[in-house]
Design a protein around this motif. Sequence first.
Motif, PDB file in Angstrom:
ATOM      1  N   ARG A 250       0.834  -1.199   0.000  1.00  0.00           N
ATOM      2  CA  ARG A 250       0.000   0.000   0.000  1.00  0.00           C
ATOM      3  C   ARG A 250       0.882   1.267   0.000  1.00  0.00           C
ATOM      4  O   ARG A 250       0.634   2.203  -0.755  1.00  0.00           O
ATOM      5  N   ALA A 251       1.938   1.224   0.810  1.00  0.00           N
ATOM      6  CA  ALA A 251       2.858   2.369   0.880  1.00  0.00           C
ATOM      7  C   ALA A 251       3.553   2.588  -0.465  1.00  0.00           C
ATOM      8  O   ALA A 251       3.687   3.722  -0.933  1.00  0.00           O
ATOM      9  N   LEU A 252       3.971   1.481  -1.109  1.00  0.00           N
ATOM     10  CA  LEU A 252       4.629   1.577  -2.413  1.00  0.00           C
ATOM     11  C   LEU A 252       3.681   2.185  -3.442  1.00  0.00           C
ATOM     12  O   LEU A 252       4.055   3.058  -4.231  1.00  0.00           O
ATOM     13  N   LEU A 253       2.418   1.710  -3.419  1.00  0.00           N
ATOM     14  CA  LEU A 253       1.417   2.177  -4.384  1.00  0.00           C
ATOM     15  C   LEU A 253       1.082   3.651  -4.150  1.00  0.00           C
ATOM     16  O   LEU A 253       0.976   4.429  -5.099  1.00  0.00           O
TER      17      LEU A 253
ATOM     18  N   ARG B 162      -8.182  -2.996  -4.545  1.00  0.00           N
ATOM     19  CA  ARG B 162      -8.115  -4.440  -4.245  1.00  0.00           C
ATOM     20  C   ARG B 162      -7.580  -4.681  -2.839  1.00  0.00           C
ATOM     21  O   ARG B 162      -7.968  -5.644  -2.184  1.00  0.00           O
ATOM     22  N   ILE B 163      -6.683  -3.806  -2.378  1.00  0.00           N
ATOM     23  CA  ILE B 163      -6.201  -3.932  -0.992  1.00  0.00           C
ATOM     24  C   ILE B 163      -7.379  -3.750  -0.043  1.00  0.00           C
ATOM     25  O   ILE B 163      -7.567  -4.520   0.898  1.00  0.00           O
ATOM     26  N   GLU B 164      -8.214  -2.739  -0.318  1.00  0.00           N
ATOM     27  CA  GLU B 164      -9.397  -2.480   0.517  1.00  0.00           C
ATOM     28  C   GLU B 164     -10.353  -3.677   0.504  1.00  0.00           C
ATOM     29  O   GLU B 164     -10.924  -4.036   1.525  1.00  0.00           O
ATOM     30  N   GLU B 165     -10.500  -4.264  -0.680  1.00  0.00           N
ATOM     31  CA  GLU B 165     -11.447  -5.386  -0.828  1.00  0.00           C
ATOM     32  C   GLU B 165     -10.885  -6.705  -0.315  1.00  0.00           C
ATOM     33  O   GLU B 165     -11.620  -7.681  -0.191  1.00  0.00           O
ATOM     34  N   GLY B 166      -9.580  -6.732  -0.084  1.00  0.00           N
ATOM     35  CA  GLY B 166      -8.957  -7.964   0.375  1.00  0.00           C
ATOM     36  C   GLY B 166      -8.635  -8.939  -0.744  1.00  0.00           C
ATOM     37  O   GLY B 166      -8.443 -10.125  -0.498  1.00  0.00           O
ATOM     38  N   THR B 167      -8.592  -8.446  -1.975  1.00  0.00           N
ATOM     39  CA  THR B 167      -8.272  -9.334  -3.102  1.00  0.00           C
ATOM     40  C   THR B 167      -6.915  -9.015  -3.707  1.00  0.00           C
ATOM     41  O   THR B 167      -6.555  -9.538  -4.764  1.00  0.00           O
TER      42      THR B 167
ATOM     43  N   PRO C 219       4.053  -3.432  -8.162  1.00  0.00           N
ATOM     44  CA  PRO C 219       3.049  -3.541  -7.074  1.00  0.00           C
ATOM     45  C   PRO C 219       1.606  -3.422  -7.571  1.00  0.00           C
ATOM     46  O   PRO C 219       0.687  -3.869  -6.889  1.00  0.00           O
ATOM     47  N   TRP C 220       1.402  -2.834  -8.753  1.00  0.00           N
ATOM     48  CA  TRP C 220       0.037  -2.663  -9.266  1.00  0.00           C
ATOM     49  C   TRP C 220      -0.358  -3.815 -10.191  1.00  0.00           C
ATOM     50  O   TRP C 220      -1.411  -3.757 -10.838  1.00  0.00           O
ATOM     51  N   ALA C 221       0.455  -4.867 -10.252  1.00  0.00           N
ATOM     52  CA  ALA C 221       0.150  -6.004 -11.121  1.00  0.00           C
ATOM     53  C   ALA C 221      -1.212  -6.605 -10.754  1.00  0.00           C
ATOM     54  O   ALA C 221      -1.475  -6.873  -9.580  1.00  0.00           O
TER      55      ALA C 221
END
Length: 129
Positions: A10-13, A71-76, A96-98
Amino acid sequence: MEAKELEKYRALLEARQAELLDVLRRRDGITIEKAADALDEVRLAADRELMIHTLDRESLQLREIRAALARIEEGTYGICLSCEQPIPKKRLDAVPWAAYCVRCQEAIDAQRAAEGTPSILEALLEETI
Ligand SMILES: [Zn+2]
Protein backbone atom coordinates in the motif's frame (compact mmCIF):
# COMPACT_ATOMS: atom_id res chain seq x y z
CA MET A 1 -1.27 -12.09 2.51
CA GLU A 2 -0.14 -10.79 5.89
CA ALA A 3 -1.27 -7.35 7.03
CA LYS A 4 2.33 -6.22 7.33
CA GLU A 5 3.00 -7.11 3.71
CA LEU A 6 -0.19 -5.48 2.53
CA GLU A 7 0.87 -2.27 4.24
CA LYS A 8 4.22 -2.42 2.48
CA TYR A 9 2.53 -2.67 -0.93
CA ARG A 10 0.00 0.00 0.00
CA ALA A 11 2.86 2.37 0.88
CA LEU A 12 4.63 1.58 -2.41
CA LEU A 13 1.42 2.18 -4.38
CA GLU A 14 0.60 5.41 -2.59
CA ALA A 15 4.11 6.74 -3.11
CA ARG A 16 3.95 5.97 -6.83
CA GLN A 17 0.46 7.44 -7.05
CA ALA A 18 1.60 10.71 -5.45
CA GLU A 19 4.56 10.83 -7.82
CA LEU A 20 2.37 10.33 -10.89
CA LEU A 21 -0.24 12.85 -9.75
CA ASP A 22 2.51 15.38 -9.26
CA VAL A 23 3.89 14.78 -12.77
CA LEU A 24 0.43 14.92 -14.34
CA ARG A 25 -0.53 18.06 -12.45
CA ARG A 26 2.63 19.86 -13.48
CA ARG A 27 2.08 18.88 -17.08
CA ASP A 28 -1.36 20.49 -17.02
CA GLY A 29 0.37 23.85 -16.86
CA ILE A 30 2.31 23.26 -20.05
CA THR A 31 1.03 25.23 -23.00
CA ILE A 32 2.18 24.66 -26.52
CA GLU A 33 3.83 27.80 -27.79
CA LYS A 34 3.14 29.08 -31.23
CA ALA A 35 5.99 28.19 -33.52
CA ALA A 36 8.12 31.00 -34.87
CA ASP A 37 9.11 29.14 -38.01
CA ALA A 38 8.55 25.88 -39.81
CA LEU A 39 11.46 24.07 -38.16
CA ASP A 40 10.18 25.00 -34.72
CA GLU A 41 6.76 23.83 -35.71
CA VAL A 42 8.10 20.37 -36.57
CA ARG A 43 9.98 20.23 -33.29
CA LEU A 44 6.95 21.35 -31.29
CA ALA A 45 4.76 18.79 -33.00
CA ALA A 46 7.25 16.09 -32.02
CA ASP A 47 7.34 17.38 -28.43
CA ARG A 48 3.58 17.40 -28.29
CA GLU A 49 3.43 13.86 -29.62
CA LEU A 50 5.93 12.68 -27.04
CA MET A 51 4.10 14.52 -24.26
CA ILE A 52 0.76 12.98 -25.17
CA HIS A 53 2.34 9.55 -25.37
CA THR A 54 3.94 9.91 -21.93
CA LEU A 55 0.78 11.36 -20.46
CA ASP A 56 -1.15 8.42 -21.83
CA ARG A 57 1.22 5.90 -20.26
CA GLU A 58 1.23 7.65 -16.90
CA SER A 59 -2.55 8.01 -16.82
CA LEU A 60 -2.94 4.31 -17.51
CA GLN A 61 -0.50 3.44 -14.75
CA LEU A 62 -2.33 5.74 -12.36
CA ARG A 63 -5.53 3.87 -13.10
CA GLU A 64 -3.79 0.53 -12.45
CA ILE A 65 -2.47 1.86 -9.13
CA ARG A 66 -5.93 3.03 -8.07
CA ALA A 67 -7.37 -0.37 -8.96
CA ALA A 68 -4.64 -2.08 -6.93
CA LEU A 69 -5.37 0.15 -3.90
CA ALA A 70 -9.05 -0.73 -4.25
CA ARG A 71 -8.11 -4.44 -4.24
CA ILE A 72 -6.20 -3.93 -0.99
CA GLU A 73 -9.40 -2.48 0.52
CA GLU A 74 -11.45 -5.39 -0.83
CA GLY A 75 -8.96 -7.96 0.37
CA THR A 76 -8.27 -9.33 -3.10
CA TYR A 77 -4.85 -7.77 -3.58
CA GLY A 78 -2.15 -10.13 -4.82
CA ILE A 79 -4.65 -12.51 -6.41
CA CYS A 80 -4.57 -12.82 -10.21
CA LEU A 81 -7.80 -11.40 -11.67
CA SER A 82 -7.81 -14.07 -14.32
CA CYS A 83 -6.75 -17.43 -12.83
CA GLU A 84 -7.31 -16.43 -9.17
CA GLN A 85 -3.93 -17.82 -8.13
CA PRO A 86 -1.66 -15.78 -5.83
CA ILE A 87 0.67 -13.47 -7.75
CA PRO A 88 4.28 -14.27 -6.73
CA LYS A 89 5.75 -11.72 -4.29
CA LYS A 90 8.73 -11.25 -6.60
CA ARG A 91 6.36 -9.90 -9.24
CA LEU A 92 4.50 -7.65 -6.78
CA ASP A 93 7.81 -6.25 -5.55
CA ALA A 94 8.70 -5.30 -9.12
CA VAL A 95 5.19 -4.25 -10.18
CA PRO A 96 3.05 -3.54 -7.07
CA TRP A 97 0.04 -2.66 -9.27
CA ALA A 98 0.15 -6.00 -11.12
CA ALA A 99 -3.38 -7.34 -11.51
CA TYR A 100 -2.39 -10.61 -13.18
CA CYS A 101 0.26 -13.28 -12.75
CA VAL A 102 2.96 -13.32 -15.43
CA ARG A 103 1.31 -16.14 -17.36
CA CYS A 104 -2.08 -14.41 -17.58
CA GLN A 105 -0.49 -11.02 -18.26
CA GLU A 106 1.42 -12.50 -21.19
CA ALA A 107 -1.77 -14.00 -22.58
CA ILE A 108 -3.54 -10.63 -22.26
CA ASP A 109 -0.64 -8.76 -23.86
CA ALA A 110 -0.59 -11.20 -26.76
CA GLN A 111 -4.34 -10.77 -27.23
CA ARG A 112 -4.04 -6.96 -27.11
CA ALA A 113 -1.24 -7.01 -29.64
CA ALA A 114 -3.39 -9.12 -31.96
CA GLU A 115 -6.37 -6.80 -31.56
CA GLY A 116 -4.33 -3.64 -31.83
CA THR A 117 -3.81 -1.21 -28.95
CA PRO A 118 -6.45 1.44 -28.25
CA SER A 119 -5.72 4.87 -29.68
CA ILE A 120 -4.26 7.61 -27.53
CA LEU A 121 -7.43 9.65 -27.98
CA GLU A 122 -9.56 6.77 -26.72
CA ALA A 123 -7.37 6.42 -23.63
CA LEU A 124 -7.51 10.14 -22.95
CA LEU A 125 -11.28 10.19 -23.32
CA GLU A 126 -11.53 7.44 -20.73
CA GLU A 127 -9.35 9.41 -18.36
CA THR A 128 -11.24 10.58 -15.31
CA ILE A 129 -8.67 12.53 -13.30
ZN1 LIG B 1 -3.13 -15.68 -13.57
